[in-house]
Write a protein that holds these residues in place. Sequence first.
Motif, PDB file in Angstrom:
ATOM      1  N   GLN A   1       0.970  -1.148  -0.247  1.00 20.89           N
ATOM      2  CA  GLN A   1       0.181  -0.016   0.002  1.00 20.89           C
ATOM      3  C   GLN A   1       0.903   1.227  -0.138  1.00 20.89           C
ATOM      4  N   LYS A   2       0.699   2.049  -0.923  1.00 27.55           N
ATOM      5  CA  LYS A   2       1.269   3.215  -1.203  1.00 27.55           C
ATOM      6  C   LYS A   2       0.957   4.260   0.193  1.00 27.55           C
ATOM      7  N   ASP A   3       1.929   4.995   0.602  1.00 28.59           N
ATOM      8  CA  ASP A   3       1.854   6.001   1.718  1.00 28.59           C
ATOM      9  C   ASP A   3       0.818   6.828   1.263  1.00 28.59           C
ATOM     10  N   ASP A   4      -0.046   7.315   2.445  1.00 28.91           N
ATOM     11  CA  ASP A   4      -0.936   8.556   2.117  1.00 28.91           C
ATOM     12  C   ASP A   4      -0.539   9.632   1.518  1.00 28.91           C
ATOM     13  N   ASN A   5       0.859   9.925   2.100  1.00 29.18           N
ATOM     14  CA  ASN A   5       1.438  10.983   1.404  1.00 29.18           C
ATOM     15  C   ASN A   5       2.206  10.870   0.044  1.00 29.18           C
ATOM     16  N   SER A   6       2.194   9.822  -0.420  1.00 28.26           N
ATOM     17  CA  SER A   6       2.804   9.741  -1.659  1.00 28.26           C
ATOM     18  C   SER A   6       2.152  10.685  -2.898  1.00 28.26           C
ATOM     19  N   SER A   7       3.026  11.017  -3.569  1.00 28.03           N
ATOM     20  CA  SER A   7       2.693  12.047  -4.555  1.00 28.03           C
ATOM     21  C   SER A   7       1.874  11.172  -5.976  1.00 28.03           C
ATOM     22  N   PHE A   8       2.057   9.826  -5.792  1.00 25.24           N
ATOM     23  CA  PHE A   8       1.490   9.081  -6.902  1.00 25.24           C
ATOM     24  C   PHE A   8       0.516   8.072  -6.473  1.00 25.24           C
ATOM     25  N   LEU A   9      -0.474   7.908  -6.555  1.00 25.22           N
ATOM     26  CA  LEU A   9      -1.658   6.765  -6.251  1.00 25.22           C
ATOM     27  C   LEU A   9      -1.454   6.633  -4.579  1.00 25.22           C
ATOM     28  N   ALA A  10      -1.446   7.907  -3.959  1.00 30.45           N
ATOM     29  CA  ALA A  10      -1.315   7.762  -2.668  1.00 30.45           C
ATOM     30  C   ALA A  10      -2.500   6.773  -1.943  1.00 30.45           C
ATOM     31  N   GLY A  11      -2.221   5.894  -1.045  1.00 31.95           N
ATOM     32  CA  GLY A  11      -3.144   5.194  -0.474  1.00 31.95           C
ATOM     33  C   GLY A  11      -3.774   3.871  -1.309  1.00 31.95           C
TER      34      GLY A  11
ATOM     35  N   LEU B   1      -3.457   0.435  -3.220  1.00 31.96           N
ATOM     36  CA  LEU B   1      -2.769  -1.054  -3.230  1.00 31.96           C
ATOM     37  C   LEU B   1      -2.055  -1.098  -4.725  1.00 31.96           C
ATOM     38  N   PHE B   2      -0.828  -1.656  -4.625  1.00 36.49           N
ATOM     39  CA  PHE B   2      -0.271  -2.092  -5.771  1.00 36.49           C
ATOM     40  C   PHE B   2       0.710  -3.307  -5.720  1.00 36.49           C
ATOM     41  N   PRO B   3       0.943  -4.131  -6.772  1.00 29.68           N
ATOM     42  CA  PRO B   3       1.524  -5.240  -6.691  1.00 29.68           C
ATOM     43  C   PRO B   3       3.031  -4.923  -6.356  1.00 29.68           C
ATOM     44  N   ILE B   4       3.856  -5.920  -6.267  1.00 32.68           N
ATOM     45  CA  ILE B   4       5.361  -5.554  -5.988  1.00 32.68           C
ATOM     46  C   ILE B   4       6.270  -5.529  -7.501  1.00 32.68           C
ATOM     47  N   GLY B   5       6.760  -4.572  -7.786  1.00 31.46           N
ATOM     48  CA  GLY B   5       7.500  -4.659  -9.069  1.00 31.46           C
ATOM     49  C   GLY B   5       8.193  -3.005  -9.202  1.00 31.46           C
ATOM     50  N   GLY B   6       8.772  -2.807 -10.387  1.00 34.55           N
ATOM     51  CA  GLY B   6       9.295  -1.617 -10.946  1.00 34.55           C
ATOM     52  C   GLY B   6      10.185  -1.875 -12.088  1.00 34.55           C
ATOM     53  N   HIS B   7      10.754  -0.533 -12.216  1.00 30.32           N
ATOM     54  CA  HIS B   7      11.572  -0.534 -13.565  1.00 30.32           C
ATOM     55  C   HIS B   7      12.733  -1.526 -13.638  1.00 30.32           C
TER      56      HIS B   7
ATOM     57  N   GLU C   1      11.463  -4.420  -2.107  1.00 30.38           N
ATOM     58  CA  GLU C   1      10.159  -3.847  -1.443  1.00 30.38           C
ATOM     59  C   GLU C   1       9.583  -4.622  -0.041  1.00 30.38           C
ATOM     60  N   THR C   2      10.245  -5.897  -0.165  1.00 29.33           N
ATOM     61  CA  THR C   2       9.608  -6.697   1.026  1.00 29.33           C
ATOM     62  C   THR C   2      10.562  -7.199   2.025  1.00 29.33           C
ATOM     63  N   GLY C   3      11.944  -7.233   1.403  1.00 28.76           N
ATOM     64  CA  GLY C   3      13.053  -7.862   2.555  1.00 28.76           C
ATOM     65  C   GLY C   3      13.115  -9.301   2.351  1.00 28.76           C
ATOM     66  N   LEU C   4      12.160  -9.868   1.394  1.00 32.19           N
ATOM     67  CA  LEU C   4      12.450 -11.328   1.164  1.00 32.19           C
ATOM     68  C   LEU C   4      13.642 -11.592   0.032  1.00 32.19           C
ATOM     69  N   ASN C   5      14.259 -12.643   0.433  1.00 32.84           N
ATOM     70  CA  ASN C   5      15.288 -13.304  -0.535  1.00 32.84           C
ATOM     71  C   ASN C   5      14.981 -14.300  -1.502  1.00 32.84           C
ATOM     72  N   ARG C   6      15.814 -14.276  -2.255  1.00 32.77           N
ATOM     73  CA  ARG C   6      15.436 -15.262  -3.274  1.00 32.77           C
ATOM     74  C   ARG C   6      15.117 -16.675  -2.580  1.00 32.77           C
ATOM     75  N   SER C   7      16.046 -16.962  -1.660  1.00 38.02           N
ATOM     76  CA  SER C   7      15.611 -18.225  -0.935  1.00 38.02           C
ATOM     77  C   SER C   7      14.399 -18.500  -0.262  1.00 38.02           C
ATOM     78  N   ASP C   8      13.854 -17.411  -0.105  1.00 39.54           N
ATOM     79  CA  ASP C   8      12.514 -17.411   0.513  1.00 39.54           C
ATOM     80  C   ASP C   8      11.349 -17.625  -0.363  1.00 39.54           C
ATOM     81  N   ILE C   9      11.590 -17.687  -1.608  1.00 38.94           N
ATOM     82  CA  ILE C   9      10.610 -17.665  -2.629  1.00 38.94           C
ATOM     83  C   ILE C   9      10.563 -18.929  -3.408  1.00 38.94           C
ATOM     84  N   ILE C  10       9.477 -19.382  -3.596  1.00 37.42           N
ATOM     85  CA  ILE C  10       9.582 -20.904  -4.285  1.00 37.42           C
ATOM     86  C   ILE C  10       8.531 -20.607  -5.963  1.00 37.42           C
TER      87      ILE C  10
END
Length: 71
Positions: A22-32, A34-40, A60-69
């Motif tokens: 969830q975007k921060d309520d003070n974000s300049s883009f889509l404040a508040g 929900l969005f999936p994990i991702g980026g450029h 974005e989550t702190g999860l490592n590659r070894s945490d994901i199946i």
Amino acid sequence: MRFRHMAVAFLINEMGQILFLQKDDNSSFLAGHLFPIGGHIEENEMNNPIVACYREVKEETGLNRSDIINL
């Protein structure tokens, strides 16, 4: 028109729940909103977008590659 290469990961747990952030309520883009994990996708990741997905998940989550199946 400008195009951007993006990497998006949908993390689904054993109960079928999908993780959204969830975007921060003070974000300049889509404040508040929900969005999936991702980026450029970085220039050095263009030929291997899975690397970009793992990087975005870590950033974005702190999860490592070894945490994901089955990403």
